[in-house]
Structures are given as structure tokens and as C-alpha cells.
Design an enzyme around this catalytic site. Structure first.
Site, short mmCIF file in Angstrom:
data_model
loop_
_atom_site.label_atom_id
_atom_site.label_comp_id
_atom_site.label_asym_id
_atom_site.label_seq_id
_atom_site.Cartn_x
_atom_site.Cartn_y
_atom_site.Cartn_z
N ARG A 172 -7.83 13.13 -0.49
CA ARG A 172 -6.84 13.66 0.45
C ARG A 172 -5.41 13.39 0.00
O ARG A 172 -4.57 14.25 -0.02
CB ARG A 172 -7.09 12.93 1.76
CG ARG A 172 -6.93 13.73 2.98
CD ARG A 172 -6.95 12.82 4.16
NE ARG A 172 -8.28 12.27 4.44
CZ ARG A 172 -8.48 11.38 5.44
NH1 ARG A 172 -7.48 10.99 6.19
NH2 ARG A 172 -9.68 10.91 5.65
N HIS A 173 -5.14 12.16 -0.36
CA HIS A 173 -3.75 11.79 -0.67
C HIS A 173 -3.60 11.29 -2.09
O HIS A 173 -2.89 11.87 -2.89
CB HIS A 173 -3.27 10.74 0.35
CG HIS A 173 -3.38 11.23 1.76
ND1 HIS A 173 -4.05 10.56 2.75
CD2 HIS A 173 -2.91 12.36 2.34
CE1 HIS A 173 -4.00 11.26 3.88
NE2 HIS A 173 -3.32 12.35 3.66
N GLY A 202 1.33 -1.55 4.29
CA GLY A 202 1.82 -0.24 3.85
C GLY A 202 2.67 0.46 4.87
O GLY A 202 3.88 0.58 4.71
N ASP A 229 -0.17 4.45 -0.29
CA ASP A 229 -0.85 5.69 0.12
C ASP A 229 0.08 6.57 0.95
O ASP A 229 0.00 7.80 0.91
CB ASP A 229 -2.04 5.37 1.04
CG ASP A 229 -3.21 4.79 0.30
OD1 ASP A 229 -3.14 4.68 -0.94
OD2 ASP A 229 -4.19 4.42 0.97
N HIS A 230 0.92 5.90 1.72
CA HIS A 230 1.76 6.65 2.66
C HIS A 230 2.81 7.50 1.94
O HIS A 230 3.28 8.49 2.47
CB HIS A 230 2.40 5.68 3.66
CG HIS A 230 1.36 4.76 4.25
ND1 HIS A 230 0.48 5.17 5.21
CD2 HIS A 230 1.02 3.48 3.94
CE1 HIS A 230 -0.36 4.17 5.48
NE2 HIS A 230 -0.05 3.13 4.72
N HIS A 276 -5.58 3.86 -2.17
CA HIS A 276 -6.95 4.15 -1.71
C HIS A 276 -7.36 5.50 -2.29
O HIS A 276 -6.81 6.53 -1.90
CB HIS A 276 -6.95 4.18 -0.18
CG HIS A 276 -8.31 4.35 0.43
ND1 HIS A 276 -8.54 4.20 1.78
CD2 HIS A 276 -9.52 4.66 -0.11
CE1 HIS A 276 -9.83 4.40 2.04
NE2 HIS A 276 -10.44 4.70 0.90
N ARG A 317 -9.74 8.09 -2.00
CA ARG A 317 -10.78 8.53 -1.07
C ARG A 317 -11.70 9.54 -1.73
O ARG A 317 -11.29 10.27 -2.63
CB ARG A 317 -10.13 9.21 0.15
CG ARG A 317 -9.40 8.26 1.04
CD ARG A 317 -8.73 9.00 2.19
NE ARG A 317 -8.23 8.03 3.15
CZ ARG A 317 -8.96 7.50 4.12
NH1 ARG A 317 -10.22 7.89 4.28
NH2 ARG A 317 -8.45 6.61 4.92
N ASN A 377 0.85 -1.18 0.00
CA ASN A 377 0.00 0.00 0.00
C ASN A 377 0.90 1.24 0.00
O ASN A 377 1.65 1.46 0.95
CB ASN A 377 -0.89 -0.04 1.25
CG ASN A 377 -1.84 1.12 1.30
OD1 ASN A 377 -1.45 2.26 1.09
ND2 ASN A 377 -3.10 0.85 1.59
N ARG A 426 3.94 18.60 1.65
CA ARG A 426 4.49 19.81 1.04
C ARG A 426 3.69 20.27 -0.18
O ARG A 426 4.03 21.27 -0.80
CB ARG A 426 5.95 19.56 0.63
CG ARG A 426 6.92 19.59 1.79
CD ARG A 426 7.00 21.01 2.33
NE ARG A 426 7.73 21.08 3.57
CZ ARG A 426 9.01 21.47 3.68
NH1 ARG A 426 9.68 21.79 2.61
NH2 ARG A 426 9.58 21.52 4.86
N GLU A 458 -10.94 -9.43 2.46
CA GLU A 458 -9.69 -9.05 3.11
C GLU A 458 -9.98 -8.95 4.60
O GLU A 458 -10.82 -8.15 5.02
CB GLU A 458 -9.16 -7.71 2.59
CG GLU A 458 -7.85 -7.34 3.31
CD GLU A 458 -7.22 -6.02 2.86
OE1 GLU A 458 -7.42 -5.61 1.70
OE2 GLU A 458 -6.54 -5.41 3.71
N THR A 461 -6.97 6.63 9.13
CA THR A 461 -6.83 5.48 8.24
C THR A 461 -8.12 4.67 8.35
O THR A 461 -8.98 5.00 9.18
CB THR A 461 -5.59 4.64 8.62
OG1 THR A 461 -5.47 3.54 7.73
CG2 THR A 461 -5.68 4.12 10.04
N THR A 462 -8.28 3.63 7.53
CA THR A 462 -9.50 2.82 7.60
C THR A 462 -9.63 2.25 9.01
O THR A 462 -8.69 1.66 9.53
CB THR A 462 -9.44 1.69 6.57
OG1 THR A 462 -9.03 2.25 5.32
CG2 THR A 462 -10.78 1.02 6.39
N GLY A 500 -2.17 -2.73 9.82
CA GLY A 500 -1.37 -2.72 11.05
C GLY A 500 -0.30 -3.80 11.11
O GLY A 500 0.36 -3.94 12.14
N1 PXP Z 1 -5.88 -2.99 3.96
C1 PXP Z 1 -6.78 -1.97 4.01
C2 PXP Z 1 -8.18 -2.24 3.60
C3 PXP Z 1 -6.39 -0.67 4.43
O1 PXP Z 1 -7.28 0.32 4.48
C4 PXP Z 1 -5.03 -0.46 4.77
C5 PXP Z 1 -4.58 0.90 5.21
O2 PXP Z 1 -4.67 1.82 4.22
C6 PXP Z 1 -4.14 -1.54 4.69
C7 PXP Z 1 -4.60 -2.80 4.30
C8 PXP Z 1 -2.69 -1.40 5.01
O3 PXP Z 1 -2.55 -1.07 6.37
P1 PXP Z 1 -1.16 -0.58 6.91
O4 PXP Z 1 -0.83 0.70 6.21
O5 PXP Z 1 -1.41 -0.39 8.38
O6 PXP Z 1 -0.16 -1.65 6.60
#
Ligand code: PXP
Length: 237
Positions: free
Chosen positions: A48-49, A212, A8-9, A42, A44, A6, A17, A150, A99-100, A191
Site C-alpha cells: 500500500r505505502h 511515527g 511509513d507516514h 512496514h 505490507r 517510523n 498523489r 516490542e 494501521t497495525t 500511538g
Molecule cells: N510499532 C509498530 C509495530 C507499528 O506497527 C507502528 C505503526 O506503524 C508503530 C510502532 C508506530 O506507531 P505510531 O505511528 O502510532 O507512532
């Protein structure tokens, strides 16, 4: 076991920035080079990101599996139907969340989700539902035609002590087993990190992990390619 990253981060850092760095496409390419099986983003409702343009660029430029996480929101659904990711993962989306925060309540919105799944299937897009490891959510997911569930591993990851973590682990194990017996594909995520991932990776019913934050955090110190390789070693051992 497959590992999808993932990213997104990376978009969150870019947002800090408001510019173009760090580059999302470069991140996806590095993950792929390190051996990741797919990329997760993701889109959204508030953008946002991850932005619409990121989804298009990744779809066009990256050959690995693209998993688009999204709420079952009409505007985002139409974008997904146009861009055609390999997989969509439907998640609940709350505007103020960092986050979700939990799994989808499939049981209470079966008819709505059944229609959404059918629309994706018409375009040959595989559909995964992000659910808590609860039997009723899993049987409902099967009933309405989901291909994959999932399993939300957030509670396992955040458990305050080993007894609580064991309980969460047993729930994930049982949910994965039930889902497999119903013919669903089983993914897991949220997580998971370099300390807690092994037990989940050893559940033979799980096909794929979506990770992620811990990988991007590790990458600050070791570089993204090494961080992905280290996680792959744990997940595929
Ligand atoms: N799965 C889903 C559905 C999520 O929303 C996320 C977080 O965006 C993840 C997996 C990955 O989670 P993490 O970033 O904590 O590894």
C-alpha cells in the site's frame, strides 16, 4: 533509550498523489541528521505505502539501523532474507486495517514463528515480535527464540481516562520487567506522542521506542528535523 522513527507516514503522503514526493530517502536522511537511532518501515503484503524499491534504497543508502516491519508472509520473508535489514519486527497484518491493530498472538502460532525466527537467525537478522503486554505472549516469545519483544503501547495511548491509562501503564511496566528478566531486548511503540511518551520512556527496562505518526504530524508545523529533535529530548531525558 534509543529512538527509531517510523517513516511509513511519509509513504502515505506520497501515496495520496501517487508520485515521488515526499521522498522517503530524504525523510530518512533528515531523521538521521536530527539524531534518530534508526528507521522503521512496514512492507505490507499489499504494498500500500512502502514499496520493495523503498526497502532496497533505504538498505543501500542509509547507514542507521533499518527495522523492517512485516507480517510472517512467505513473499515478504524472502524479500527480507535478500535485503537483510538489521532487524525485522513481526506484526499481525489485516488487509483492511488503517494501521497495525494489536499484538501478534505468539501463543497460538509458536511452531510457525519458531521456524521463521530460525530462518532470520541463519542470516544474522535480529528478530523482534510485536506483542501485547501479556505475560503469556512474552514467555512464548522467549521460548521460540525471539531476540526482542516490542510492547504494543496502543491501548495505553488510546485509554479513555486516567484509571484506564494507569492500568495499561502497569501492564506495560510488568511486561517490560518480565521480558528483561528473561533476557529479551525490550522495544515499545504505537500511538506514542509528545504528551504520553515520557512515562514509557522512564521505564528503565525498555531499550528502544518506535514512533511515527506523532512525529510526522508535528513535522507539518515545525519541520521534520525539529520534530525528531523534540521527541529525542523527551525520550532521552
Ligand atoms: N510499532 C509498530 C509495530 C507499528 O506497527 C507502528 C505503526 O506503524 C508503530 C510502532 C508506530 O506507531 P505510531 O505511528 O502510532 O507512532
Amino acid at each position: 533509550m534509543q529512538l527509531c522513527i517510523n517513516i511509513d507516514h511519509i509513504a502515505k503522503l506520497r501515496y495520496a498523489r501517487g508520485g515521488t514526493e515526499p521522498d522517503i530517502l530524504e525523510a530518512a536522511a533528515v531523521c538521521k541528521k536530527a539524531g534518530a537511532d534508526g528507521i522503521v518501515i512496514h512492507l505490507r503484503e499489499d504494498r500500500r505505502h512502502i514499496k520493495d524499491r523503498d526497502v532496497e534504497i533505504l538498505r543501500n543508502e542509509i547507514q542507521t539501523k533499518l527495522d523492517l516491519e512485516m507480517g510472517a508472509n512467505e513473499e515478504i520473508i524472502s524479500i527480507a532474507l535478500r535485503i537483510l535489514p538489521d532487524l525485522v519486527t513481526l506484526v499481525p497484518e489485516r488487509r483492511r486495517e488503517l494501521t497495525t491493530e494489536g499484538g501478534l498472538d505468539v501463543v497460538s502460532q509458536k511452531e510457525k514463528l519458531r521456524t521463521v525466527i530460525q530462518r532470520f537467525h541463519e542470516k544474522n537478522i535480529v528478530v523482534s515480535l510485536f506483542v501485547d503486554p501479556q505475560p503469556e505472549q512474552i514467555t512464548a516469545s522467549k521460548e521460540i527464540g525471539a531476540d526482542i519483544i516490542e510492547l504494543h503501547t496502543g491501548e495505553y495511548a488510546d485509554a479513555k481516562n486516567s484509571d484506564a491509562q494507569e492500568q495499561c501503564f502497569q501492564a506495560i511496566y510488568a511486561a517490560a520487567k518480565l521480558g528483561k528478566s528473561l533476557g529479551l531486548g525490550i522495544n515499545a511503540g504505537h500511538g506514542l506522542n509528545y504528551k504520553n511518551v515520557r512515562r514509557i520512556a522512564e521505564i528503565s527496562f525498555i531499550d528502544e521506542m518506535s514512533i511515527g505518526f506523532s512525529i510526522i504530524s508535528r513535522a507539518v508545523f515545525t519541520g521534520l528535523e525539529n520534530a525528531v529533535k523534540e521527541m529525542l529530548a523527551l525520550v532521552k531525558k
